[in-house]
Enzyme design. Structure first.
Site, short mmCIF file in Angstrom:
data_model
loop_
_atom_site.label_atom_id
_atom_site.label_comp_id
_atom_site.label_asym_id
_atom_site.label_seq_id
_atom_site.Cartn_x
_atom_site.Cartn_y
_atom_site.Cartn_z
N PRO A 65 37.77 37.84 36.52
CA PRO A 65 36.97 39.07 36.42
C PRO A 65 36.46 39.46 37.80
O PRO A 65 36.18 38.60 38.64
CB PRO A 65 35.83 38.67 35.48
CG PRO A 65 35.77 37.19 35.54
CD PRO A 65 37.15 36.71 35.86
N HIS A 66 36.39 40.76 38.05
CA HIS A 66 35.93 41.21 39.35
C HIS A 66 35.30 42.59 39.24
O HIS A 66 35.57 43.33 38.29
CB HIS A 66 37.08 41.22 40.37
CG HIS A 66 38.30 41.94 39.91
ND1 HIS A 66 39.22 41.37 39.06
CD2 HIS A 66 38.75 43.18 40.16
CE1 HIS A 66 40.20 42.24 38.81
NE2 HIS A 66 39.93 43.35 39.47
N ALA A 67 34.46 42.89 40.21
CA ALA A 67 33.77 44.18 40.22
C ALA A 67 33.41 44.55 41.64
O ALA A 67 33.21 43.69 42.49
CB ALA A 67 32.52 44.10 39.35
#
Length: 154
Positions: A65-67
């Site tokens: 997951p990344h943001a």
């Protein structure tokens, strides 16, 4: 770039009671808040928005997951080993037990892509994943992750 550039020892954890992907993303947000003083709610919302575009479960029990965030100046990471895998909507439909979350400045461009590629390469290595799954001490997990990248430059 090495994993030690984006991951601090206190951002490596083993979690035993994660019941869902949503709970996991909340836990990631809380850990990132505690380790890097990032705003928890916007961070969690950014992770959820990214997941809505398509799951970041890349297969073989791994999720990335990344943001991108406004209140961060360098790429930061959180690594979690889950004692009980959770459904993450991965491409191979396998539950996830290794999670490496990345947070990057909104305008990071190449540094974000380099970090994501580095993490992806590391967690595609079956020997590394085997060592990570065989250990439950966070300091050992950190050593396994960072030792793999001492001689690699992205």
């Amino acid at each position: 770039m090495n994993l030690s550039d984006i991951l601090t020892p206190n951002a490596v954890r083993v979690l035993s009671n994660v019941s869902s992907k949503k709970r996991l993303l909340h836990d990631v947000g809380e850990i990132a808040n505690a380790c890097y003083d990032l705003q928890g709610t916007p961070l969690i919302e950014a992770l959820m928005e990214r997941e809505a575009l398509g799951p970041t479960g890349v297969g073989h029990g791994v999720a990335l997951p990344h943001a991108r965030l406004d209140d961060i100046d360098t790429v930061k990471g959180v690594f979690l080993r889950l004692e009980r895998p959770v459904d993450f909507g991965a491409v191979d439909r396998q539950p996830v037990d290794l999670v490496f979350a990345l947070f990057a400045p909104r305008d990071s461009g190449v540094s974000n892509l380099k970090a994501l590629a580095l993490v992806s390469r590391t967690l595609r290595d079956e020997a590394v994943c085997e060592k990570l799954r065989a250990n439950s001490d966070p300091s050992t997990l950190y050593a396994v992750l960072t030792a793999q990248n001492l001689s690699k430059v992205a």
